[in-house]
Design a protein around this motif. Structure first.
Motif, PDB file in Angstrom:
ATOM      1  N   ALA A 365       0.822  -1.211   0.000  1.00 30.16           N
ATOM      2  CA  ALA A 365       0.000   0.000   0.000  1.00 30.16           C
ATOM      3  C   ALA A 365       0.850   1.252   0.000  1.00 30.16           C
ATOM      4  N   PRO A 366       0.325   2.324  -0.635  1.00 28.64           N
ATOM      5  CA  PRO A 366       0.959   3.638  -0.490  1.00 28.64           C
ATOM      6  C   PRO A 366       0.497   4.275   0.821  1.00 28.64           C
ATOM      7  N   VAL A 367       1.427   4.796   1.591  1.00 27.82           N
ATOM      8  CA  VAL A 367       1.084   5.461   2.852  1.00 27.82           C
ATOM      9  C   VAL A 367       1.970   6.689   2.999  1.00 27.82           C
ATOM     10  N   THR A 368       1.527   7.644   3.772  1.00 23.91           N
ATOM     11  CA  THR A 368       2.372   8.794   4.069  1.00 23.91           C
ATOM     12  C   THR A 368       3.433   8.372   5.080  1.00 23.91           C
ATOM     13  N   ILE A 369       4.454   9.191   5.218  1.00 23.20           N
ATOM     14  CA  ILE A 369       5.525   8.808   6.137  1.00 23.20           C
ATOM     15  C   ILE A 369       5.030   8.780   7.576  1.00 23.20           C
ATOM     16  N   ASN A 370       4.072   9.628   7.921  1.00 24.83           N
ATOM     17  CA  ASN A 370       3.494   9.581   9.268  1.00 24.83           C
ATOM     18  C   ASN A 370       2.660   8.316   9.463  1.00 24.83           C
ATOM     19  N   GLN A 371       1.909   7.936   8.414  1.00 29.06           N
ATOM     20  CA  GLN A 371       1.133   6.704   8.502  1.00 29.06           C
ATOM     21  C   GLN A 371       2.030   5.477   8.629  1.00 29.06           C
ATOM     22  N   SER A 372       3.252   5.565   8.104  1.00 31.44           N
ATOM     23  CA  SER A 372       4.158   4.409   8.176  1.00 31.44           C
ATOM     24  C   SER A 372       4.512   4.053   9.607  1.00 31.44           C
ATOM     25  N   LEU A 373       4.306   4.979  10.520  1.00 31.74           N
ATOM     26  CA  LEU A 373       4.614   4.717  11.930  1.00 31.74           C
ATOM     27  C   LEU A 373       3.434   4.133  12.684  1.00 31.74           C
ATOM     28  N   THR A 374       2.432   3.651  11.951  1.00 29.36           N
ATOM     29  CA  THR A 374       1.272   3.023  12.601  1.00 29.36           C
ATOM     30  C   THR A 374       1.125   1.559  12.183  1.00 29.36           C
ATOM     31  N   ILE A 375       2.087   1.034  11.441  1.00 28.50           N
ATOM     32  CA  ILE A 375       1.915  -0.322  10.916  1.00 28.50           C
ATOM     33  C   ILE A 375       2.030  -1.397  11.988  1.00 28.50           C
ATOM     34  N   GLU A 376       2.498  -1.010  13.175  1.00 28.65           N
ATOM     35  CA  GLU A 376       2.549  -2.027  14.236  1.00 28.65           C
ATOM     36  C   GLU A 376       1.155  -2.525  14.578  1.00 28.65           C
ATOM     37  N   GLU A 377       0.136  -1.684  14.353  1.00 29.82           N
ATOM     38  CA  GLU A 377      -1.233  -2.126  14.604  1.00 29.82           C
ATOM     39  C   GLU A 377      -1.635  -3.228  13.623  1.00 29.82           C
ATOM     40  N   LEU A 378      -1.122  -3.145  12.386  1.00 22.16           N
ATOM     41  CA  LEU A 378      -1.376  -4.207  11.419  1.00 22.16           C
ATOM     42  C   LEU A 378      -0.696  -5.502  11.862  1.00 22.16           C
ATOM     43  N   PHE A 379       0.521  -5.392  12.393  1.00 23.57           N
ATOM     44  CA  PHE A 379       1.229  -6.582  12.875  1.00 23.57           C
ATOM     45  C   PHE A 379       0.485  -7.242  14.032  1.00 23.57           C
ATOM     46  N   LYS A 380      -0.096  -6.434  14.889  1.00 26.76           N
ATOM     47  CA  LYS A 380      -0.817  -6.991  16.034  1.00 26.76           C
ATOM     48  C   LYS A 380      -2.081  -7.720  15.601  1.00 26.76           C
ATOM     49  N   GLY A 381      -2.768  -7.183  14.587  1.00 23.97           N
ATOM     50  CA  GLY A 381      -4.035  -7.780  14.173  1.00 23.97           C
ATOM     51  C   GLY A 381      -3.906  -8.893  13.156  1.00 23.97           C
ATOM     52  N   TYR A 419      11.708   3.705  16.600  1.00 25.31           N
ATOM     53  CA  TYR A 419      10.605   2.959  15.992  1.00 25.31           C
ATOM     54  C   TYR A 419      11.067   1.616  15.442  1.00 25.31           C
ATOM     55  N   LEU A 420      12.271   1.567  14.874  1.00 28.40           N
ATOM     56  CA  LEU A 420      12.793   0.300  14.348  1.00 28.40           C
ATOM     57  C   LEU A 420      12.897  -0.744  15.456  1.00 28.40           C
ATOM     58  N   LEU A 421      13.419  -0.330  16.584  1.00 30.65           N
ATOM     59  CA  LEU A 421      13.567  -1.281  17.685  1.00 30.65           C
ATOM     60  C   LEU A 421      12.211  -1.708  18.234  1.00 30.65           C
ATOM     61  N   LYS A 422      11.259  -0.779  18.225  1.00 30.89           N
ATOM     62  CA  LYS A 422       9.904  -1.119  18.651  1.00 30.89           C
ATOM     63  C   LYS A 422       9.278  -2.129  17.697  1.00 30.89           C
ATOM     64  N   LEU A 423       9.467  -1.898  16.385  1.00 26.20           N
ATOM     65  CA  LEU A 423       8.909  -2.809  15.386  1.00 26.20           C
ATOM     66  C   LEU A 423       9.462  -4.214  15.520  1.00 26.20           C
ATOM     67  N   LEU A 431       6.763 -13.125   9.226  1.00 17.16           N
ATOM     68  CA  LEU A 431       7.186 -12.072   8.294  1.00 17.16           C
ATOM     69  C   LEU A 431       8.574 -12.371   7.736  1.00 17.16           C
ATOM     70  N   ARG A 432       8.666 -12.408   6.390  1.00 13.81           N
ATOM     71  CA  ARG A 432       9.933 -12.696   5.721  1.00 13.81           C
ATOM     72  C   ARG A 432      10.368 -11.564   4.801  1.00 13.81           C
ATOM     73  N   THR A 433       9.416 -10.751   4.351  1.00 15.36           N
ATOM     74  CA  THR A 433       9.753  -9.643   3.445  1.00 15.36           C
ATOM     75  C   THR A 433       9.200  -8.346   4.012  1.00 15.36           C
ATOM     76  N   PHE A 434      10.101  -7.361   4.144  1.00 20.74           N
ATOM     77  CA  PHE A 434       9.749  -6.066   4.716  1.00 20.74           C
ATOM     78  C   PHE A 434      10.398  -4.996   3.849  1.00 20.74           C
ATOM     79  N   LYS A 435       9.575  -4.276   3.053  1.00 19.11           N
ATOM     80  CA  LYS A 435      10.093  -3.286   2.108  1.00 19.11           C
ATOM     81  C   LYS A 435       9.499  -1.924   2.433  1.00 19.11           C
ATOM     82  N   VAL A 436      10.372  -0.950   2.666  1.00 19.19           N
ATOM     83  CA  VAL A 436       9.955   0.399   3.054  1.00 19.19           C
ATOM     84  C   VAL A 436      10.577   1.394   2.086  1.00 19.19           C
ATOM     85  N   TYR A 437       9.717   2.160   1.379  1.00 23.84           N
ATOM     86  CA  TYR A 437      10.207   3.161   0.426  1.00 23.84           C
ATOM     87  C   TYR A 437       9.882   4.556   0.970  1.00 23.84           C
ATOM     88  N   PHE A 438      10.702   4.986   1.936  1.00 27.43           N
ATOM     89  CA  PHE A 438      10.582   6.306   2.544  1.00 27.43           C
ATOM     90  C   PHE A 438      11.978   6.806   2.875  1.00 27.43           C
TER      91      PHE A 438
END
Length: 490
Positions: A365-381, A419-423, A431-438
């Protein structure tokens, strides 16, 4: 020792070259390796030449004219400008006939080659017919046919059509009405696996009846794409599809574009979607709806049996459209890909996925850089997640290379050390593939703590930070310590 690539069987080379079908330059280079490579590459290079942007169109027509019987060339009073005889019977290799593209290419040739006193308009049509007739005569088989905007050229009236066109597996039409062409298709072509219907807005509803006949005649239809700017016409085609016993069992992929639903029809549409027993993939483009009746949507529907992939290609999709789709594909949905979606409520999407789609494996998905800091909620769910790719909405995969992008300065930068350490501590085990374009900043020491013991990137996965800033030799030294993680810092 002799190079094994020079002695591979033709069937092996052919299978290899099929993977280069969209890379015309590479295929063209293969022709000049040796005779064996040439004989294997030429059929792939010439199977669909009219849709290749790299092809020299005037030279293409000159080649096909040279392959026409001399009596046809004499009757049309045309000659090829090639200086040498053709080496191959190129029409024998064609597998796709896009009638409109052939006509447009012939038109370009005529405007540059035909003498002024020649009736040009008549020549365009006659030469187009002659080429199509030769393709039908010479080709081993025809797999794809595109008759959209066919300029009144009814290919089914040409000699050879009744023997070659029943073999087609891929058909693209619109509901412009050319005589009885649709009736001929429903009678002759009953092995279509992929059907694209491009509809226009101002068309008589009676013409949709013949489109329905085409749909119902297909016992092997797997992929269907419908573009409709006429909701009443779409309803006619849709009703034909859902009442087809063949389509209920055979349909695998469905693309629907440019639909403005009324609430009552959308509820019915959702219920009918679930009757396709083997539907695995839905592509959503330009779906709009008035206020949704939530009570009707929440009524108990039959769930999708196999729907595992949803792709959304729309800037402004109302999210209430997605909720019931997520709800009734809750156990089967594995992949969600959002394209071009902007200014949407990512938090709401994640909430829906966390509520309904616990088996989600792939999220793009395309997300803003601020939204990128909310993906931990996706990991939890979504604890079954295997693949995550998030990128800035302004990033264009087709036009922009990560190493050469002057517009990256519009992407806000962000320090993500904490945030990286939190993630890391909430990454799903799968999870095997993690790609971040920011433009993410992180220090070498944090990168090392992040990578230590991390499973991401292993087992054919990728750990990728694209156009991250502040990278140094120290970062690269850290990466070298973890060669199994397939790490890319760009």
């Amino acid at each position: 020792m002799r190079d094994i690539t020079y002695t591979l069987p033709y069937v092996c080379l052919s299978n290899i070259f099929q993977h280069l079908e969209k890379d015309q330059r590479s295929l063209h280079s293969c022709v000049f390796v040796n005779k064996q490579w040439c004989m294997s590459a030429i059929p792939e290079l010439w199977r669909n030449p009219f849709e290749s942007p790299d092809q020299q169109q005037i030279a293409l027509i000159n080649t096909y004219i040279a392959c026409l019987p001399h009596v046809i060339q004499q009757r049309l009073r045309i000659t090829s400008t090639l200086t040498q005889p053709v080496t191959f019977n190129y029409p024998a290799y064609i597998r796709s006939i896009p009638v409109n593209l052939i006509f447009l290419t012939v038109m370009e040739w005529c405007e540059s080659k035909i003498e002024a006193e020649t009736p040009c308009e008549r020549m365009k049509k006659e030469l187009s017919k002659a080429l199509c007739r030769n393709f039908l005569s010479q080709a081993a088989y025809i797999d794809c046919l595109d008759i959209t905007s066919a300029n009144d050229l009814n290919i089914f009236r040409l000699y050879g059509a009744s023997s070659k066109l029943p073999q087609i597996h891929n058909l693209k039409v619109n509901n412009e009405y050319y005589s009885d062409q649709f009736k001929t298709i429903s009678r002759l072509c009953q092995n279509i696996q992929s059907l694209i219907i491009c509809q226009t807005e101002h068309i008589k509803l009676g013409n949709y009846t013949d489109l329905v006949k085409i749909v119902k005649a297909q016992s092997k239809l797997q992929n269907l794409s419908i573009e409709s700017q006429n909701i009443e016409g779409f309803k006619v085609v849709w009703n034909g599809l859902v009442t087809s016993p063949h389509a209920r069992k055979s349909l695998i992929s469905l693309t629907i574009e440019h639909i403005y639903f009324d609430p009552t029809f959308y509820t019915k549409f959702l219920q009918q979607l679930t009757i396709f027993e083997n539907l695995e993939r839905i592509v959503i483009k330009k779906w709009f709806i008035d206020q949704l009746n939530q009570d009707e949507i929440q009524a108990p529907f039959r769930e999708f049996k196999k729907l595992n992939t949803i792709i959304v290609k729309q800037y402004d999709l109302p999210l209430e459209i997605l909720e019931p789709v997520f709800q009734y594909s809750s156990t089967t949905l594995h992949t969600l890909q959002l394209k071009r979606l902007q200014n949407y409520n990512l938090e709401r999407v994640i909430e829906l996925l966390s509520t309904y789609c616990h088996n989600l494996k792939k999220f793009i998905a395309p997300v803003t850089i601020n939204q990128s800091l909310t993906i931990e909620e996706l990991f939890k769910g979504c604890q079954q997640l295997e693949y995550l790719h998030i990128y800035h909405p302004s990033f264009d995969f087709k036009k922009v290379h990560p190493l050469n992008c002057p517009q990256y300065n519009v992407f806000n930068a962000m320090d993500v050390d904490e945030y990286l350490l939190k993630l890391k501590h909430i990454f799903p085990e799968s999870l095997r593939t993690f790609k971040v374009y920011f433009i993410w900043f992180f220090s070498p020491s944090v990168l090392e703590k992040f990578l230590d013991g991390l499973m991401i990137g292993k087992d054919n996965g990728i750990l990728e930070f694209c156009f991250s800033q502040g990278l140094s030799e120290e970062h690269l030294e850290v990466v070298k310590k973890y060669p199994k993680n397939n790490i890319k810092l760009i």
